[in-house]
Write an enzyme that holds these catalytic residues in place. Structure first.
Site, PDB file in Angstrom:
ATOM      1  N   LYS A 178      18.948  26.164  31.173  1.00  0.00           N
ATOM      2  CA  LYS A 178      19.194  26.021  33.017  1.00  0.00           C
ATOM      3  C   LYS A 178      19.281  23.736  32.434  1.00  0.00           C
ATOM      4  CE  LYS A 178      19.073  24.236  36.568  1.00  0.00           C
ATOM      5  NZ  LYS A 178      19.093  23.168  37.202  1.00  0.00           N
ATOM      6  N   GLY A 231      10.967  17.098  34.235  1.00  0.00           N
ATOM      7  CA  GLY A 231      11.310  16.611  35.162  1.00  0.00           C
ATOM      8  C   GLY A 231      10.472  16.164  36.281  1.00  0.00           C
ATOM      9  N   SER A 232      10.501  15.960  37.816  1.00  0.00           N
ATOM     10  CA  SER A 232       9.652  15.386  38.540  1.00  0.00           C
ATOM     11  C   SER A 232       8.186  15.547  38.484  1.00  0.00           C
ATOM     12  CB  SER A 232      10.333  15.338  39.630  1.00  0.00           C
ATOM     13  OG  SER A 232       9.863  16.332  40.742  1.00  0.00           O
ATOM     14  N   GLY A 236       7.536  19.785  38.800  1.00  0.00           N
ATOM     15  CA  GLY A 236       6.417  20.117  37.571  1.00  0.00           C
ATOM     16  C   GLY A 236       5.514  20.591  38.361  1.00  0.00           C
ATOM     17  N   GLU A 253       6.703  18.223  31.026  1.00  0.00           N
ATOM     18  CA  GLU A 253       6.745  16.898  30.787  1.00  0.00           C
ATOM     19  C   GLU A 253       7.491  15.973  32.173  1.00  0.00           C
ATOM     20  OE1 GLU A 253       6.182  14.578  28.583  1.00  0.00           O
ATOM     21  OE2 GLU A 253       5.443  15.799  27.089  1.00  0.00           O
ATOM     22  N   CYS A 287      11.965   8.156  31.767  1.00  0.00           N
ATOM     23  CA  CYS A 287      10.319   8.715  31.592  1.00  0.00           C
ATOM     24  C   CYS A 287       9.802   7.477  30.867  1.00  0.00           C
ATOM     25  CB  CYS A 287       9.803  10.082  31.565  1.00  0.00           C
ATOM     26  SG  CYS A 287      10.141  10.852  30.571  1.00  0.00           S
ATOM     27  N   GLU A 388       6.835   6.071  40.646  1.00  0.00           N
ATOM     28  CA  GLU A 388       7.139   5.691  39.379  1.00  0.00           C
ATOM     29  C   GLU A 388       9.138   5.564  40.332  1.00  0.00           C
ATOM     30  OE1 GLU A 388       9.000  10.181  37.491  1.00  0.00           O
ATOM     31  OE2 GLU A 388       9.175   8.161  35.262  1.00  0.00           O
TER      32      GLU A 388
HETATM   33  C1  UN1 Z   1      12.529  10.596  28.683  1.00  0.00           C
HETATM   34  O1  UN1 Z   1      12.647   9.676  29.115  1.00  0.00           O
HETATM   35  O2  UN1 Z   1      12.412  11.734  29.551  1.00  0.00           O
HETATM   36  O3  UN1 Z   1      11.899   6.902  23.440  1.00  0.00           O
HETATM   37  C2  UN1 Z   1      12.595  10.729  27.038  1.00  0.00           C
HETATM   38  C3  UN1 Z   1      12.944   7.774  24.284  1.00  0.00           C
HETATM   39  C4  UN1 Z   1      13.428   8.509  23.902  1.00  0.00           C
HETATM   40  C5  UN1 Z   1      13.087   9.819  24.817  1.00  0.00           C
HETATM   41  C6  UN1 Z   1      12.863   9.853  27.002  1.00  0.00           C
HETATM   42  N1  UN1 Z   1      13.660   8.713  22.725  1.00  0.00           N
HETATM   43  O4  UN1 Z   1      12.539   6.993  25.299  1.00  0.00           O
END
Ligand code: UN1
Length: 508
Positions: A178, A231-232, A236, A253, A287, A388
């Protein structure tokens, strides 16, 4: 909603099919909202349920396919991604805005993940260890688990799904995918590649739609024992509660508030290139983005001046234009959120060094652009230092020592990545051990993880699992232990074991 040739479909039970709801949503280019990419299914729970039933059939077949053959399919997936790299990168930039160099990198991350997975098909090691008893073997091996539900964000529309999907498939699981509503087209292209590579159709299902409907239906269904979500933190937590109740295996994550520390002995030009890339690459929507800049007081003013000069010159525009350095934000709400945070920062007493407003101008008029922004005078504990923002906003904090920098770094709820610029090897090693993150970079910014190394964070960033590297194969497989006793008589563990030469022990 429109019913025309631009309507894309779900992939369920081996066929491209319309959603049971008959509803579609529009997918538009964030750099130019007049550019309609297509309409995608706004599916209902029944679509997810049909997909799950089909994936169970796919699992029955795929879990029996030898791992090296599963790996061979992923090898072909990697080969096809190499061939289609440019076309997919362009489609991705059009769909979510980041510049072409970055979407090419995003596809490359998928390629690396595919080739790593392919090679794992000929390893997928278990262990054979000595038994405490004679004439007995003890060994472990990896079994597939079942149907894996994969729910992914917009910012790495290809790489993140592949991080989850390829190891899940290599381990012998079936997958329900999804993708985020902002990037359904990239999801569609990825499924086309998997099918062209020869993945048996029922092993993969693509169901478009809202997280609160389709994502929820997948997570709520006991027939999907493995869930992986990026995601957020807010979402999560909701997923975690359901998976906890249903005893599902879950990899999360989530957010980050990643800091770059620049010490007074650092190579400032190097740190400047690093922070521009870390903070404004992907328009700050990673992230792992550098969202805090912790500066030693002796270089604070000089470095901020250098940064303001360069950040003010970054070229905004469509990511499809080779000269563009920073693309748009993903959508209107994202831009509003960024702007609100800048307002919050100002009210908390921060000053705007550069940026601080939506970016306008002829070529930017119909996109969700925001000026690269640096806030100075930020103090530990302010909301712009703790929360964030997921946009091109960098908060600068002044510190007097490495110890203080480490304390500031650690004093947030997240723990994904961190970075330290210094020439002092002792300081670097000290920081590597003290920075409370899943990833630390020395003399490089907070972004840029590689596919063969584990990726993930501590504290509220995740729930203890890792993507990438070998670690992710542990997540997508069940370890089974087998004991084979060929002594021909009953041997009792812990009881029929004797120290060598023990008196009265005839078996030794
Ligand atoms: C993300 O932003 O969820 O190292 C992953 C990094 C990328 C992956 C980011 N290879 O910033």
């Amino acid at each position: 909603m429109p019913q025309n040739s631009q309507n894309f479909q779900n992939f369920i039970a081996g066929e491209w099919v319309a959603p049971s709801t008959g509803n579609y949503f529009e997918n538009r280019n964030p750099a130019d909202w007049n550019d309609l990419i297509g309409c995608f299914p706004r599916s209902g729970p029944e679509d997810a349920q049909r997909a799950i039933a089909s994936a169970q059939r796919g699992f029955a077949q795929w879990s029996k396919t030898p791992a090296p053959l599963r790996g061979a399919v992923l090898q072909r997936v990697g080969d096809l991604l190499v061939q289609k790299k440019e076309a997919i990168a362009r489609a991705m930039t059009r769909e979510m805005g980041k510049v072409l160099a970055e979407t090419r990198g995003d596809v490359q991350e998928g390629i690396d993940t595919a080739f790593y997975a392919a090679s794992e098909g000929r390893r997928l090691f278990g262990r054979v260890v000595p038994s405490e008893l004679r004439n007995k073997w003890a060994m472990t091996y990896r079994r597939p688990i079942g149907v894996a539900g994969i729910i992914t964000p917009f910012n790495f529309p290809l790489a993140i799904p592949t991080w989850k999907m390829f190891p899940a498939l290599l381990c012998g699981n079936a997958v329900i995918f999804k993708p985020a509503e902002d990037v359904p087209h990239t999801g569609h292209l990825l499924i086309e590649v998997l099918l062209e590579a020869g993945l048996p159709p029922e092993v993969i299902q693509l169901v478009h739609g809202q997280g609160s409907v389709v994502g929820k239906a997948i997570i709520d269904d006991p027939a999907v024992p493995v869930i992986s979500f990026t995601g957020s933190t807010e979402t999560g937590s909701i997923i975690g509660a359901t998976c906890g109740r249903l005893h599902k295996r879950l990899s999360l994550e989530m957010g980050g508030k990643n800091a770059m520390i620049v010490m007074d002995d650092a190579d400032l030009d190097l740190a400047l290139d690093g922070v521009l890339w870390g903070a404004f690459g992907t328009t700050g929507q990673r992230c792992t983005a550098t969202s805090r800049l912790i500066l030693h007081e002796r270089i604070h003013d000089r470095f901020l001046k250098m940064l303001g000069d360069r950040a003010g010159k970054l070229r905004l525009g469509s990511g499809l234009d080779d000269r563009t350095e920073v693309g748009p934000l993903i959508h209107e709400e994202a831009r509003q959120k960024v702007d609100e945070y800048v307002g919050i920062g100002k009210r908390e007493g921060a000053s705007v060094v550069i940026g601080g407003a939506p970016a306008t101008g002829q070529t930017l008029a119909s996109g969700w652009f925001y000026q690269p922004t640096v806030l100075a005078g930020v103090r530990a504990g302010m909301r712009v230092e703790q929360e964030e923002i997921f946009g091109p906003v960098l908060s600068a904090i002044k510190v007097g020592s490495l110890d203080e920098a480490v304390r500031v770094n650690n004093d947030v709820q997240y723990g994904l990545s961190s970075s330290l610029y210094t020439r002092d090897v002792n300081a670097a090693f000290q920081a590597m051990s003290d920075l409370d993150n899943g990833i630390t970079y020395i003399n490089a910014p907070t972004i840029g993880a590689e596919a063969h190394l584990p990726f993930g964070g501590v504290k509220q960033t995740g729930n203890g699992h890792r993507e990438g590297g070998w670690e992710v194969y542990e997540f997508y497989s069940e370890t089974k232990v087998c004991y084979i006793d060929y002594s021909g008589h009953l041997q009792r563990a812990q009881i029929d074991t004797y120290a060598e030469g023990r008196e009265g022990d005839e078996r030794v």
